[in-house]
Design a protein around this motif. Structure first.
Motif, PDB file in Angstrom:
ATOM      1  N   VAL A 231      60.229  46.134  45.097  1.00 41.53           N
ATOM      2  CA  VAL A 231      61.209  47.058  45.675  1.00 41.53           C
ATOM      3  C   VAL A 231      61.472  46.719  47.132  1.00 41.53           C
ATOM      4  O   VAL A 231      62.624  46.685  47.591  1.00 41.53           O
ATOM      5  N   ARG A 232      60.428  46.452  47.871  1.00 42.13           N
ATOM      6  CA  ARG A 232      60.604  46.165  49.301  1.00 42.13           C
ATOM      7  C   ARG A 232      61.239  44.806  49.534  1.00 42.13           C
ATOM      8  O   ARG A 232      61.934  44.601  50.530  1.00 42.13           O
ATOM      9  N   ALA A 233      61.025  43.865  48.607  1.00 45.47           N
ATOM     10  CA  ALA A 233      61.674  42.562  48.749  1.00 45.47           C
ATOM     11  C   ALA A 233      63.177  42.656  48.526  1.00 45.47           C
ATOM     12  O   ALA A 233      63.938  41.834  49.053  1.00 45.47           O
ATOM     13  N   ARG A 234      63.621  43.665  47.759  1.00 46.62           N
ATOM     14  CA  ARG A 234      65.043  43.852  47.469  1.00 46.62           C
ATOM     15  C   ARG A 234      65.655  45.010  48.262  1.00 46.62           C
ATOM     16  O   ARG A 234      66.731  45.486  47.912  1.00 46.62           O
TER      17      ARG A 234
ATOM     18  N   PRO B 256      67.829  47.048  50.535  1.00 47.92           N
ATOM     19  CA  PRO B 256      69.071  46.814  51.284  1.00 47.92           C
ATOM     20  C   PRO B 256      68.903  47.190  52.754  1.00 47.92           C
ATOM     21  O   PRO B 256      68.043  48.004  53.115  1.00 47.92           O
ATOM     22  N   VAL B 257      69.737  46.627  53.577  1.00 50.90           N
ATOM     23  CA  VAL B 257      69.640  46.878  55.025  1.00 50.90           C
ATOM     24  C   VAL B 257      69.960  48.332  55.357  1.00 50.90           C
ATOM     25  O   VAL B 257      69.540  48.836  56.404  1.00 50.90           O
ATOM     26  N   GLU B 258      70.701  49.011  54.449  1.00 49.66           N
ATOM     27  CA  GLU B 258      71.037  50.414  54.700  1.00 49.66           C
ATOM     28  C   GLU B 258      69.786  51.303  54.724  1.00 49.66           C
ATOM     29  O   GLU B 258      69.819  52.410  55.274  1.00 49.66           O
ATOM     30  N   PHE B 259      68.714  50.845  54.119  1.00 51.63           N
ATOM     31  CA  PHE B 259      67.480  51.617  54.073  1.00 51.63           C
ATOM     32  C   PHE B 259      66.514  51.219  55.187  1.00 51.63           C
ATOM     33  O   PHE B 259      65.314  51.471  55.082  1.00 51.63           O
ATOM     34  N   ALA B 260      67.024  50.628  56.243  1.00 52.19           N
ATOM     35  CA  ALA B 260      66.151  50.165  57.330  1.00 52.19           C
ATOM     36  C   ALA B 260      65.395  51.325  57.992  1.00 52.19           C
ATOM     37  O   ALA B 260      64.265  51.146  58.461  1.00 52.19           O
ATOM     38  N   LEU B 261      65.992  52.518  58.022  1.00 55.13           N
ATOM     39  CA  LEU B 261      65.313  53.677  58.622  1.00 55.13           C
ATOM     40  C   LEU B 261      64.272  54.278  57.686  1.00 55.13           C
ATOM     41  O   LEU B 261      63.435  55.072  58.126  1.00 55.13           O
ATOM     42  N   PHE B 262      64.317  53.908  56.407  1.00 54.73           N
ATOM     43  CA  PHE B 262      63.375  54.440  55.416  1.00 54.73           C
ATOM     44  C   PHE B 262      62.803  53.263  54.603  1.00 54.73           C
ATOM     45  O   PHE B 262      63.012  53.173  53.389  1.00 54.73           O
ATOM     46  N   PRO B 263      62.095  52.354  55.256  1.00 50.00           N
ATOM     47  CA  PRO B 263      61.695  51.104  54.598  1.00 50.00           C
ATOM     48  C   PRO B 263      60.654  51.255  53.497  1.00 50.00           C
ATOM     49  O   PRO B 263      60.492  50.354  52.685  1.00 50.00           O
ATOM     50  N   ASP B 264      59.940  52.383  53.470  1.00 51.18           N
ATOM     51  CA  ASP B 264      58.913  52.574  52.444  1.00 51.18           C
ATOM     52  C   ASP B 264      59.413  53.358  51.238  1.00 51.18           C
ATOM     53  O   ASP B 264      58.618  53.781  50.394  1.00 51.18           O
ATOM     54  N   THR B 265      60.729  53.552  51.124  1.00 51.14           N
ATOM     55  CA  THR B 265      61.291  54.286  49.991  1.00 51.14           C
ATOM     56  C   THR B 265      61.074  53.514  48.696  1.00 51.14           C
ATOM     57  O   THR B 265      61.490  52.351  48.568  1.00 51.14           O
ATOM     58  N   GLN B 266      60.439  54.140  47.739  1.00 46.63           N
ATOM     59  CA  GLN B 266      60.165  53.525  46.439  1.00 46.63           C
ATOM     60  C   GLN B 266      61.199  53.936  45.394  1.00 46.63           C
ATOM     61  O   GLN B 266      61.598  53.126  44.559  1.00 46.63           O
TER      62      GLN B 266
ATOM     63  N   ALA C  22      65.766  52.659  42.173  1.00 43.75           N
ATOM     64  CA  ALA C  22      65.230  51.912  43.307  1.00 43.75           C
ATOM     65  C   ALA C  22      66.289  51.864  44.404  1.00 43.75           C
ATOM     66  O   ALA C  22      67.486  52.060  44.136  1.00 43.75           O
ATOM     67  N   PRO C  23      65.901  51.611  45.646  1.00 39.67           N
ATOM     68  CA  PRO C  23      66.905  51.560  46.728  1.00 39.67           C
ATOM     69  C   PRO C  23      68.047  50.586  46.472  1.00 39.67           C
ATOM     70  O   PRO C  23      69.167  50.820  46.940  1.00 39.67           O
ATOM     71  N   HIS C  24      67.814  49.499  45.708  1.00 40.96           N
ATOM     72  CA  HIS C  24      68.898  48.541  45.455  1.00 40.96           C
ATOM     73  C   HIS C  24      69.760  48.947  44.268  1.00 40.96           C
ATOM     74  O   HIS C  24      70.689  48.217  43.906  1.00 40.96           O
TER      75      HIS C  24
END
Length: 358
Positions: free
Chosen positions: A171-174, A176-186, A225-227
């Motif tokens: 999940v973290r490898a994929r 998106p840059v839009e989730f930069a403020l929430f990088p640990d979102t699963q 997932a975030p992506h």
């Protein structure tokens, strides 16, 4: 030496030789014409027969009838499931009996297996009735019912075996840059409801009645997932059940870890249940207005959480879920809803074009 003159062929003359050549040419022309007419008959038969091949040249029709983006995408999916059709599929042979008998997929059926899949997808995507599908495919309504039940159970088992929940590293490898403020979102979670027929029993009526929809409903929780890929689908619950209770009973708690985070709507009061961080728009908490930080946090979360609603909309593009689900279909409604969710990951492209490389 005795010279014997060759016998003269009185039947062959220069004029008759030309005539034979003309007949040969006419014969070849007639053979070509017969071949053309045979192709035309096959084309007309294909036009009158309702099947997948009839729409292979029209991606718009494929999208309408199956929700797959194109005929090529449909064929890719078919190649994935085809090996299991002849070895693992269990055909329902008597859906009316309380103890339905089953047998392995027979070698000969009313329709080719690929057209049975086409019929099942039409049932979901277009919301066609059993009578309508029977008329289109030239089979009896009971055969349509058995095909739908067979493929619902088969795809539920086959696609459900594939791992939906992605490891944290993937999940973290994929991300998106839009989730930069929430990088640990699963996972981004939301609940959705579908209308169902109101049962006659008063106790059941109170259980399935949704105050939010003012109707009898069935409710499920979906996570992406975030992506944008669907990574979690719960079972369907009674419409009166709260989001918190569905979160508790769905089983998602067991796969969450302390270094993960979930993103939810304001109504998801699951902070005491989740073993990880919860990103949720803040409440005003009795203040006359929010402070600037809370306003910015609300906007950032809402801008990202909208993608789970877009993904749920893809599921509900299947017209089967537009109307009121009859009680007769509730026996396989869990399978139908889950299969519709699983298929979203195969039928569509990324939610955002920029995420195509994620």
């Amino acid at each position: 030496m005795v010279f014997v003159a060759p016998e003269h062929d009185y039947c062959v003359s220069p004029a008759s030789g030309v005539r034979i050549n003309e007949l040969v040419m006419q014969n070849e022309a007639l053979q070509k014409q017969v071949q053309m007419l045979q192709h035309e008959v096959q084309r007309l038969q294909l036009r009158t027969r309702f099947c997948l091949e009839r729409f292979k040249c029209s991606d718009d029709d494929i999208r309408h009838y199956t929700r797959f983006a194109s005929y090529r995408h449909f064929q890719y999916f078919w190649k994935l499931v085809e090996p299991a059709v002849m070895t693992k599929m269990i055909r329902v042979t008597n859906t009316k009996s309380s103890t339905a008998s089953s047998e392995r997929f027979p070698t000969s059926t009313k329709l080719p297996p690929i057209d049975e899949l086409f019929l099942f997808l039409m049932y979901l995507a277009v919301g066609s009735t059993h009578r309508d599908l029977g008329e289109r495919f030239g089979i009896h309504r009971t055969t349509v019912s058995r095909i739908i039940t067979t493929w619902a159970n088969f795809l539920y088992d086959l696609l459900g075996r594939q791992r939906l929940w992605l490891p944290r590293e993937v999940v973290r490898a994929r991300l998106p840059v839009e989730f930069a403020l929430f990088p640990d979102t699963q996972v981004v979670l939301d609940c959705t409801e579908i209308y169902c027929q109101t049962p006659s029993d008063l106790m059941l009526q109170s259980e399935v009645f949704s105050t939010y929809k003012s109707h009898s409903t069935l409710k499920a929780m979906i996570g992406i997932a975030p992506h944008g890929a669907i990574t979690f689908v719960s079972a369907l619950y009674a419409g009166s059940m709260s989001d918190r209770e569905i979160f508790k009973q769905s089983g998602i708690i067991s796969v969450l870890e302390p270094d993960m985070a979930i993103m939810v709507d304001r109504g998801f009061l699951v902070d005491s249940l989740a073993p990880c961080k919860v990103y949720r728009p803040p409440f005003r908490s009795g203040k006359r207005q929010m402070n600037p930080h809370d306003v910015l946090q609300t906007q950032n979360i809402a801008r990202l959480r909208i993608h789970v609603e877009r993904c749920i909309r893809r599921v509900k593009e299947n017209k089967f879920f537009d109307g009121v689900i009859p009680l007769a279909a509730c026996g396989i409604i869990d399978e139908l809803f889950n299969v519709a969710c699983y298929l979203v990951n195969y039928q569509n492209g990324p939610l955002v074009k920029a995420w195509a490389t994620c």
